[in-house]
Design a protein around this motif. Structure first.
Motif, PDB file in Angstrom:
ATOM      1  N   ARG A 151       4.238  19.050   8.328  1.00 50.91           N
ATOM      2  CA  ARG A 151       4.983  20.143   8.956  1.00 50.91           C
ATOM      3  C   ARG A 151       4.667  20.297  10.447  1.00 50.91           C
ATOM      4  O   ARG A 151       4.471  21.403  10.945  1.00 50.91           O
ATOM      5  CB  ARG A 151       4.748  21.443   8.201  1.00 50.91           C
ATOM      6  CG  ARG A 151       5.244  21.389   6.758  1.00 50.91           C
ATOM      7  CD  ARG A 151       5.296  22.733   6.088  1.00 50.91           C
ATOM      8  NE  ARG A 151       4.056  23.450   6.084  1.00 50.91           N
ATOM      9  CZ  ARG A 151       3.267  23.589   5.033  1.00 50.91           C
ATOM     10  NH1 ARG A 151       3.573  23.054   3.892  1.00 50.91           N
ATOM     11  NH2 ARG A 151       2.169  24.303   5.121  1.00 50.91           N
ATOM     12  N   GLU A 156       2.516  22.308  16.959  1.00 53.26           N
ATOM     13  CA  GLU A 156       1.949  23.083  15.861  1.00 53.26           C
ATOM     14  C   GLU A 156       2.062  22.218  14.625  1.00 53.26           C
ATOM     15  O   GLU A 156       3.105  21.585  14.393  1.00 53.26           O
ATOM     16  CB  GLU A 156       2.704  24.398  15.654  1.00 53.26           C
ATOM     17  CG  GLU A 156       2.291  25.471  16.607  1.00 53.26           C
ATOM     18  CD  GLU A 156       2.854  26.846  16.243  1.00 53.26           C
ATOM     19  OE1 GLU A 156       3.698  26.952  15.328  1.00 53.26           O
ATOM     20  OE2 GLU A 156       2.451  27.811  16.907  1.00 53.26           O
ATOM     21  N   GLN A 209       0.173  21.317  10.438  1.00 48.96           N
ATOM     22  CA  GLN A 209      -0.822  21.501   9.386  1.00 48.96           C
ATOM     23  C   GLN A 209      -1.635  20.229   9.305  1.00 48.96           C
ATOM     24  O   GLN A 209      -1.088  19.158   9.048  1.00 48.96           O
ATOM     25  CB  GLN A 209      -0.145  21.778   8.041  1.00 48.96           C
ATOM     26  CG  GLN A 209      -1.143  21.867   6.894  1.00 48.96           C
ATOM     27  CD  GLN A 209      -0.447  22.124   5.579  1.00 48.96           C
ATOM     28  OE1 GLN A 209       0.093  23.198   5.379  1.00 48.96           O
ATOM     29  NE2 GLN A 209      -0.446  21.148   4.697  1.00 48.96           N
ATOM     30  N   ARG A 236      -6.594  22.613   4.380  1.00 47.08           N
ATOM     31  CA  ARG A 236      -5.411  22.637   5.241  1.00 47.08           C
ATOM     32  C   ARG A 236      -5.678  23.612   6.384  1.00 47.08           C
ATOM     33  O   ARG A 236      -5.998  24.774   6.152  1.00 47.08           O
ATOM     34  CB  ARG A 236      -4.177  23.051   4.432  1.00 47.08           C
ATOM     35  CG  ARG A 236      -3.731  21.967   3.467  1.00 47.08           C
ATOM     36  CD  ARG A 236      -2.566  22.421   2.602  1.00 47.08           C
ATOM     37  NE  ARG A 236      -2.917  23.514   1.713  1.00 47.08           N
ATOM     38  CZ  ARG A 236      -3.527  23.369   0.540  1.00 47.08           C
ATOM     39  NH1 ARG A 236      -3.836  22.194   0.087  1.00 47.08           N
ATOM     40  NH2 ARG A 236      -3.802  24.413  -0.208  1.00 47.08           N
ATOM     41  N   GLN A 256      -4.027  25.187  10.000  1.00 49.65           N
ATOM     42  CA  GLN A 256      -2.819  25.373  10.812  1.00 49.65           C
ATOM     43  C   GLN A 256      -3.251  25.349  12.268  1.00 49.65           C
ATOM     44  O   GLN A 256      -3.859  26.305  12.754  1.00 49.65           O
ATOM     45  CB  GLN A 256      -2.131  26.698  10.461  1.00 49.65           C
ATOM     46  CG  GLN A 256      -1.780  26.848   8.996  1.00 49.65           C
ATOM     47  CD  GLN A 256      -0.847  25.752   8.490  1.00 49.65           C
ATOM     48  OE1 GLN A 256       0.072  25.329   9.170  1.00 49.65           O
ATOM     49  NE2 GLN A 256      -1.097  25.289   7.276  1.00 49.65           N
ATOM     50  N   ARG A 279      -2.772  24.319  16.590  1.00 49.19           N
ATOM     51  CA  ARG A 279      -1.875  24.249  17.750  1.00 49.19           C
ATOM     52  C   ARG A 279      -2.593  23.440  18.826  1.00 49.19           C
ATOM     53  O   ARG A 279      -3.760  23.668  19.111  1.00 49.19           O
ATOM     54  CB  ARG A 279      -1.558  25.634  18.290  1.00 49.19           C
ATOM     55  CG  ARG A 279      -0.710  25.574  19.581  1.00 49.19           C
ATOM     56  CD  ARG A 279      -0.434  26.944  20.109  1.00 49.19           C
ATOM     57  NE  ARG A 279       0.540  27.562  19.226  1.00 49.19           N
ATOM     58  CZ  ARG A 279       1.574  28.277  19.619  1.00 49.19           C
ATOM     59  NH1 ARG A 279       1.748  28.518  20.890  1.00 49.19           N
ATOM     60  NH2 ARG A 279       2.402  28.807  18.758  1.00 49.19           N
TER      61      ARG A 279
END
Length: 166
Positions: A31, A47, A49, A104, A106, A108
């Motif tokens: 993603r 951005e 995952q 996982r 997330q 940036r």
């Protein structure tokens, strides 16, 4: 992407088990997206995952979580903030001594673009300096203790190693 390489290096440094078997650390991105900044210099951000899989992991998950959290302090401080979801994870128990562990994150990654007469050049931006100096040791749980005592209401509590029964 820079953050992927930085995390891989940090995990290898913090966990001797991974140094001995680097093939047991698998990383991939899901993603992912690029975010336009709508700036004159074309800067943007990724951005994504980041999935981190430890295969046949025989240490305590807390060892791995600590290495990730120390890395987040500098490289993605918003995930280290109080109340933030730093990462989520799944564990597949293989036997009484080993698991496959997937986390996982997330993340940036900000990218700046320099416009020159020769064209545009993209480079990764580091995270802003933390509010407080990060002088934590980064050698895993075998490094010198990070915290040796705690004081509550003027009373010294025993060091963490004593609290853990060691």
């Amino acid at each position: 992407m820079l953050k992927i390489d930085l995390l891989r290096d940090a995990l290898m440094q913090a966990m001797p088990e991974l140094k001995a078997a680097p093939k047991n650390l698998i990383m991939w991105v899901d993603r992912g997206k690029a975010l336009s900044r709508d700036t004159a210099d074309l800067s943007f951000a990724f951005e994504f995952q980041l999935n981190v899989l430890l295969v046949e992991f025989a240490s305590d998950i807390a060892t791995f979580a600590l290495a990730i959290l120390i890395w987040l302090r500098t490289n993605q401080p918003d995930l280290f903030a109080l109340g933030a979801d730093a990462f989520d994870f799944e564990v597949d128990i293989l036997d009484n001594g080993k698991v496959d562990l997937q986390i996982r994150l997330q993340l940036r990654q900000n990218v700046t673009v320099a416009i020159t007469p020769q064209g545009a050049k993209a480079s990764y931006l580091p995270e802003p300096a933390p509010l407080f100096v990060d002088d934590l040791p980064f050698g895993g749980l075998d490094a010198d203790p990070i915290l040796t005592s705690i004081t509550v209401n003027g009373e010294d509590l025993p060091p963490w190693s004593m609290v853990d029964g060691e």
